[in-house]
Design an enzyme around this catalytic site. Structure first.
Site, PDB file in Angstrom:
ATOM      1  N   HIS A   1       1.228   7.127   2.375  1.00  0.00           N
ATOM      2  CA  HIS A   1       0.349   7.938   1.825  1.00  0.00           C
ATOM      3  C   HIS A   1       0.326   9.351   2.806  1.00  0.00           C
ATOM      4  O   HIS A   1       1.042   9.349   3.670  1.00  0.00           O
ATOM      5  CB  HIS A   1      -0.759   7.747   1.395  1.00  0.00           C
ATOM      6  CG  HIS A   1      -1.712   7.010   2.437  1.00  0.00           C
ATOM      7  ND1 HIS A   1      -2.667   7.930   3.708  1.00  0.00           N
ATOM      8  CD2 HIS A   1      -1.699   5.900   2.937  1.00  0.00           C
ATOM      9  CE1 HIS A   1      -2.712   7.371   4.365  1.00  0.00           C
ATOM     10  NE2 HIS A   1      -2.460   5.761   4.296  1.00  0.00           N
TER      11      HIS A   1
ATOM     12  N   LYS B   1       0.954  -1.176   0.125  1.00  0.00           N
ATOM     13  CA  LYS B   1      -0.446   0.149  -0.035  1.00  0.00           C
ATOM     14  C   LYS B   1       0.855   1.337  -0.087  1.00  0.00           C
ATOM     15  O   LYS B   1       1.633   1.581   0.761  1.00  0.00           O
ATOM     16  CB  LYS B   1      -0.528   0.276   0.959  1.00  0.00           C
ATOM     17  CG  LYS B   1      -1.933  -0.871   1.742  1.00  0.00           C
ATOM     18  CD  LYS B   1      -3.060  -0.375   0.882  1.00  0.00           C
ATOM     19  CE  LYS B   1      -4.289  -1.408   0.486  1.00  0.00           C
ATOM     20  NZ  LYS B   1      -5.069  -1.749   2.016  1.00  0.00           N
TER      21      LYS B   1
ATOM     22  N   HIS C   1       0.177   8.391   6.481  1.00  0.00           N
ATOM     23  CA  HIS C   1       1.223   8.271   6.888  1.00  0.00           C
ATOM     24  C   HIS C   1       2.339   9.500   8.148  1.00  0.00           C
ATOM     25  O   HIS C   1       2.901   8.795   8.692  1.00  0.00           O
ATOM     26  CB  HIS C   1       2.052   7.326   7.053  1.00  0.00           C
ATOM     27  CG  HIS C   1       1.208   5.979   6.305  1.00  0.00           C
ATOM     28  ND1 HIS C   1       1.164   5.228   5.192  1.00  0.00           N
ATOM     29  CD2 HIS C   1       0.868   5.084   7.704  1.00  0.00           C
ATOM     30  CE1 HIS C   1       0.488   4.075   5.402  1.00  0.00           C
ATOM     31  NE2 HIS C   1       0.094   4.131   6.702  1.00  0.00           N
TER      32      HIS C   1
HETATM   33  N1  ARG Z   1      -1.153   0.139   9.767  1.00  0.00           N
HETATM   34  C1  ARG Z   1      -2.008   0.518  10.904  1.00  0.00           C
HETATM   35  C2  ARG Z   1      -2.289   1.330   9.264  1.00  0.00           C
HETATM   36  O1  ARG Z   1      -1.884   2.107   8.566  1.00  0.00           O
HETATM   37  C3  ARG Z   1      -1.346   1.523  11.664  1.00  0.00           C
HETATM   38  C4  ARG Z   1      -0.773   0.639  12.646  1.00  0.00           C
HETATM   39  C5  ARG Z   1      -0.742   0.671  14.203  1.00  0.00           C
HETATM   40  N2  ARG Z   1      -0.408   0.406  15.003  1.00  0.00           N
HETATM   41  C6  ARG Z   1      -0.926  -0.635  15.689  1.00  0.00           C
HETATM   42  N3  ARG Z   1      -0.286  -1.382  16.725  1.00  0.00           N
HETATM   43  N4  ARG Z   1      -2.154  -1.007  15.927  1.00  0.00           N
HETATM   44  O2  ARG Z   1      -3.768   2.049   9.681  1.00  0.00           O
END
Ligand code: ARG
Length: 563
Positions: A129, A126, A132
């Protein structure tokens, strides 16, 4: 010099009925320095003694012996106002900065304590973007700030590398993919395949079965599926690393969602054993009705685990591995409920450290419509935003300083810095609309403005040599004292930024410092001033340069010497 304690001690020693600690807690720093640099409201003594606050303040004023560094004390409307000797204050504060240099603001209050910070946490295949950006910049700043304060900071990139979407990804790749194209096009090429899959699956539900079977293959460690999946992971990370380098971001761990595959059964068993699981339409859930929340799903009816299950496993693992004092999750507020739910589950499991899990939420960053063309789909790649910001800052720099060497390198620091600064300048929770011209404005409350002030300090310092003769009375004026006050309180700002988990406390502090310095710069001669004055003004300039640099470094930005 600790003025507050000195003032408290002086008041305590004339016997006013309160201890030094109580006095210290009462003393305030008046907003307007006309009312003193430190002020003690006398209303509590008035209650104790039965006299009016005005009378008590007057009495104390007559009795008190001025502590060192305090020039005068006055009583005004029930307040006892203390005025520091500015020459002593300025000298002490500047010497402290210049002695500690890059360590100014550093502390060991966090010694022996560990803070885990989960940030950025990009998703495989992905785009990295603009969504983030905040997590990455805020998390990165907190990581450095906590480290600076002596904590053991553990930066964790909880990669999104598990889920049924990877079945779709593999199916799409097998159907229409091309190794060379993907190699070249990277995540954008993968995204295109993914988008196509969704479109075609609308009319062709068989595709979903195919995706399921590919996901099953990933789960079963089928060789082809694993190889492909790892390839996609590598590709995504290689792109992410390019961005991380530019943003000066690093992590200590990349243990993502898939890392917990073999740690999920234990979670389910433990929940079962503790009597927390309930069947609901074939799924296993933890009921949270008593806490006004929907149930936290642990195992889906098809046996699959969830995002929450993995977060619970990850928290247990982190506690065991790092024995953290705090574990912070820098994640958008859209996930508020998710974190509230599973934090509660940890609490219900009987772990007292549930209270040490904190969701550090932040608002949305959006671009004004049509501001940037993305390479694929509707998403805006962070890399493109950085490139555009760098391009624009190169234009500005070329206009302003055509003769500057290494313009490109500086434009990189300014452009990327501007983007970082823009998300670190507001309270986390605020939604922001990203606007290139605004964040790159050299005269606004921006990254470039702070960097520009730093470069201004460097250029002043390059013009003059610091001699021995010092006349601190040349800094006994409003503009200089204002600058020194901000230098003096920089360590407090660093600490407050950590306590509140708000890098904006720091970014705002350095903007105020830059503003104050520029005001000083316009009001006073430096290089052409008499020798004693020149030297102390150079000292002040040098201290400002240092503190701005320390601040920018903590925020993850470069501090070019010329702009
Ligand atoms: N990968 C997830 C996202 O892009 C965020 C993860 C955040 N960390 C966690 N431990 N849930 O939405």
């Amino acid at each position: 010099m600790d003025y507050k304690s000195a003032v408290a001690a002086a008041v305590a020693s004339v016997g006013c009925g309160l201890s030094m600690e109580e006095l210290s807690a009462l003393i305030v720093v008046p907003k307007d320095s006309k009312n003193g640099d430190y002020s003690l409201p006398c209303f509590r003594f008035a209650k104790i003694s039965g006299k009016s606050p005005v009378a008590v303040a007057q009495e104390l004023k007559d009795k008190i012996a001025l502590p060192e560094g305090i020039e005068k004390v006055e009583s005004l409307a029930g307040y006892l106002n203390f005025y520091t000797d500015k020459k002593v204050f300025v000298k002490t504060a500047l010497e402290k900065v210049l002695e500690k240099k890059q360590d100014y603001g550093k502390s060991d209050i966090g010694k022996g304590k560990t803070v885990c910070i989960d940030y950025s946490s990009v998703n495989i295949a992905k785009p990295f973007h603009i969504g983030h950006l905040s997590s990455t910049a805020i998390g990165g700043a907190l990581y450095r700030i906590f480290g600076f304060l002596g904590y053991t900071a553990v930066g964790i990139n909880h990669l999104g590398d598990w889920g049924t979407q990877f079945g779709k990804m593999l199916a799409a790749y097998k159907l229409w993919g091309d190794a060379e194209k993907v190699e070249k096009g990277g995540v954008a090429a993968l995204l295109e395949l993914y988008v196509r899959f969704h479109k075609e699956a609308e009319n062709n539900p068989e595709l979903d079965d195919l995706a399921r079977s590919w996901f099953k293959k990933i789960e079963d460690f089928d060789e082809e599926a694993t190889t492909l999946f790892n390839k996609f992971k590598e590709l995504t990370l290689a792109e992410a690393f390019k961005v991380y380098d530019r943003l000066r971001i690093k992590f200590d761990s990349y243990a993502g969602e898939s890392f917990y595959n073999d740690k999920l059964d234990a979670v389910v068993n433990e929940l079962e054993a503790k009597g927390l699981l309930r069947e609901s339409e074939g799924a296993k859930v933890v009921d949270l009705e008593a806490y006004n929340m929907p149930p936290c799903i642990i195992v889906k009816s098809d046996g699959a685990s969830l995002y929450s299950t993995r977060d619970i496993a990850a928290a247990l693992y982190r506690k065991k591995t790092y024995d953290f004092d705090k574990c912070l999750y820098v994640v958008a507020y859209q996930q508020n409920l998710h974190f509230k739910q599973w934090f509660k589950v940890i609490e219900l499991m009987g772990y007292p450290w549930a209270k040490d899990l904190e969701h550090i939420a932040f608002g949305m960053v959006s671009l004004p419509d049509g501001a940037i063309k993305s390479r694929a789909g509707n998403v805006v790649f962070l890399e493109d935003v950085l490139n555009r910001a760098v391009e624009k800052s190169l234009q500005v720099i070329t206009e302003k300083s055509p003769d500057l060497e290494n313009k490109k390198e500086i434009a990189e620091q300014v452009g990327v810095g501007a983007v970082i600064f823009s998300v670190l300048y507001n309270n986390r929770i605020k939604d922001i609309v990203f606007n290139y011209d605004k964040v790159l404005n050299f005269d606004g409350e921006t990254g470039p403005y702070v960097q520009y002030t730093h470069a201004r300090c460097c250029s002043v310092l390059a013009k003059g040599t610091l001699g021995r003769e010092k006349d601190f009375s040349a800094l006994d004026n409003e503009e200089s004292v204002e600058v020194v006050k901000l230098l003096d309180t920089f360590p407090d700002a660093v600490r407050e930024a950590a306590d509140k988990r708000e890098p904006c406390v720091l970014s705002r502090h350095i903007v105020e410092l830059a503003k104050a310095y520029n005001k000083f710069y316009l009001a006073h001669r430096i290089i052409n001033a008499p020798e004693g004055a020149k030297n102390v003004r150079l000292m002040l300039t040098s201290a400002v340069r240092q503190v701005i640099k320390n601040g920018l470094t903590l925020l993850g930005m470069g501090a070019p010497e010329k702009m």
